[in-house]
Design an enzyme around this catalytic site. Structure first.
Site, mmCIF file in Angstrom:
data_model
loop_
_atom_site.group_PDB
_atom_site.id
_atom_site.type_symbol
_atom_site.label_atom_id
_atom_site.label_comp_id
_atom_site.label_asym_id
_atom_site.label_seq_id
_atom_site.Cartn_x
_atom_site.Cartn_y
_atom_site.Cartn_z
ATOM 1 N N ASP A 191 0.773 -13.028 -1.858
ATOM 2 C CA ASP A 191 0.804 -12.952 -0.404
ATOM 3 C C ASP A 191 -0.178 -13.916 0.167
ATOM 4 O O ASP A 191 -0.591 -14.868 -0.458
ATOM 5 C CB ASP A 191 0.026 -11.683 -0.414
ATOM 6 N N ASP A 229 6.893 -7.095 7.359
ATOM 7 C CA ASP A 229 7.126 -6.324 6.468
ATOM 8 C C ASP A 229 8.222 -5.525 6.996
ATOM 9 O O ASP A 229 8.039 -4.764 8.157
ATOM 10 C CB ASP A 229 6.081 -5.354 6.165
#
Ligand SMILES: *[C@@H]1O[C@H](CO)[C@@H](O)[C@H](O)[C@H]1NC(C)=O
Ligand SMILES: *[C@@H]1O[C@H](CO)[C@@H](O)[C@H](O)[C@H]1NC(C)=O
Ligand SMILES: *[C@@H]1O[C@H](CO)[C@@H](O)[C@H](O)[C@H]1NC(C)=O
Length: 432
Positions: free
Chosen positions: A159, A219
């Site tokens: 990430d 997302d």
């Protein structure tokens, strides 16, 4: 309103601009299961033991994946996301799992997953902390890569929270090198472009050299508006992202949310069809222990998975937007083409979309076989230049077709051109 179509033209398709990451992995889009969208950062094992982030969750998911045909369908990686970590590194400076929720540790979990013939994915962050505030890998790339390799981890989702954006490129490349240095091949899933886009146009040549797949857009949530916005983003940026895809290097539009709460069945079919057209990694985020049979059948549909995993390894793209239809196409191996017709008119019933082979539709010269794969399997038979074919498309649903040439010019790569009912030619929006 009916819309007419199309002609296939001969066109050389260039290969991607630079080499992909050479770790021998992800030669086809990665398939598996990832906890985030469905289970998020649920660490409350006291009150919610069945759904909290614990070793039990991944062991149960691995069991079901073997028992219920998921592994056989191609879903191979069982992946952890954020919140598996302890807040503290160990005395040697290594990351460790939360000891209450992962009493056996990650090595033991990897062994368990491997014993089922599956692979284990893990999560870390390029910055000082993960997005949920657990220890990040900044300053520890080599240690963390070696730790993951020692545990037998097969995939790393890395990430991009908590790092100055100007250092993102260096950080992601350094971790790529650190993974390589371990000598163990580990699929490297990046979020590098997602975190760069707000500041600068990412360098996809550099990204595909370092990463096996990479997230570009926000997302995914369990809703049609979220899935739709991801699809719209991919279409709007396709001339940048489509050429970057190829064996070992894929654009990642995020998880499949099929089998959860937010999508109608037609919308689930749209996500599955479009993720196949986009050559997307297929990471389901759902509860495989309790999934409706219709969603399961869709996720395990071999014909759609075969499009996703097609050996030509070219990402598809939006070819035409007209009358609240989007027509997506993906060139397939042996001059076949997959066509997804999405109806974005969210009112009324199914609408007809007219597919008629026009002069110049070389793939159907003299004839081709058209198969409908969604919303249900149907052989539409041999089509010629004279054919008029109307397919029905549900609101926010997708009708997915494959077109297979029966004979004709066997060499070369074919492209579609589209023509509306007024006879106006629409050039493809993308020239590869
Ligand atoms: C490391 O990189 C080299 C050069 O690109 C490649 O040949 C090798 O297979 C890589 N090793 C691993 C474990 O990824
Ligand atoms: C990446 O590695 C280079 C060479 O070791 C180092 O100079 C640089 O600071 C590193 N960057 C990051 C963000 O870790
Ligand atoms: C993009 O990255 C490649 C490979 O690392 C490099 O050769 C090229 O100069 C970069 N392009 C730009 C515009 O920075």
């Amino acid at each position: 309103m009916l819309v007419g179509l199309f002609a296939l033209l001969l066109l050389a398709v260039s290969s991607p601009a630079a080499e992909a990451l050479d770790n021998g992995l992800a030669l086809k889009p990665t398939m598996g299961w990832l906890h985030w969208e469905r289970f998020m950062c649920n660490i409350d094992c006291k009150h919610d033991p069945d759904n909290c982030i614990s070793e039990r969750l991944y062991m149960q998911m691995a069991d079901v994946m073997v028992k219920e045909g998921w592994k056989e369908a191609g879903y191979e990686y069982v992946c952890l996301d954020d919140c598996w970590l302890s807040y503290y590194r160990d005395t040697k400076g290594r990351l460790q799992a939360d000891p209450r929720r992962f009493p056996g540790g990650i090595k033991q979990l990897a062994d368990y997953v491997h014993s089922k013939g599956l692979k284990l994915g893990i999560y870390a962050d390029v910055g000082s902390e993960t997005c949920a505030g657990y220890p990040g890998s900044f300053g520890h790339y080599e240690t963390d890569a070696q730790t993951f390799a020692d545990w037998g981890v097969d995939l790393l989702k890395f990430d991009g929270c908590n790092l100055d954006w100007t250092l993102l490129g260096e950080g992601y490349v350094n971790m790529s090198r650190a993974l390589n240095k371990t000598g163990k091949s580990i699929v490297y899933s990046c979020e590098w472009p997602l975190y760069e886009w707000p500041y600068v146009k990412p360098n996809y040549t550099a990204i595909r050299e370092a990463c096996n797949h990479w997230r570009n857009s926000a997302d995914v949530y369990d809703s049609w508006s979220s899935v739709k916005s991801i699809v719209d983003w991919a279409a709007a940026n396709q001339d940048i992202i489509v050429p970057a895809a190829g064996p070992g290097a894929w654009n990642d539009p995020d998880m499949l949310v099929i089998g959860n709460f937010g999508l109608s069945h037609a919308q689930q079919e749209s996500q599955m069809a479009l993720w196949a057209i986009m050559a997307a990694p297929l990471f389901m985020s759902n509860d495989l222990r309790d999934i409706c049979p219709r969603s399961k059948k869709l996720l395990q549909n071999k014909r759609i998975i075969d499009i996703n995993q097609d050996p030509l390894a070219k990402q598809g793209y939006l070819a035409l937007k007209v009358d609240s239809f989007q027509v997506w196409e993906r060139p397939l191996f042996k001059n076949r083409v997959a066509i997804a017709v999405l109806n974005v008119q969210e009112i009324g019933g199914a609408r007809g979309f007219f597919v008629g082979a026009a002069p110049g539709w070389k793939i159907c010269k003299p004839s081709c076989n058209v198969t409908q794969i969604l919303p249900h399997y149907k052989e539409l038979g041999v089509q010629t230049l004279q054919s008029n074919l109307v397919v029905k498309v549900n609101p926010s649903g997708t009708t997915l077709l494959t077109v297979t040439p029966i004979s004709g010019d066997p060499a070369g790569v074919y492209r579609l051109h589209w023509q509306d009912s007024a006879g106006t030619r629409h050039k493809d929006t993308l020239v590869l």
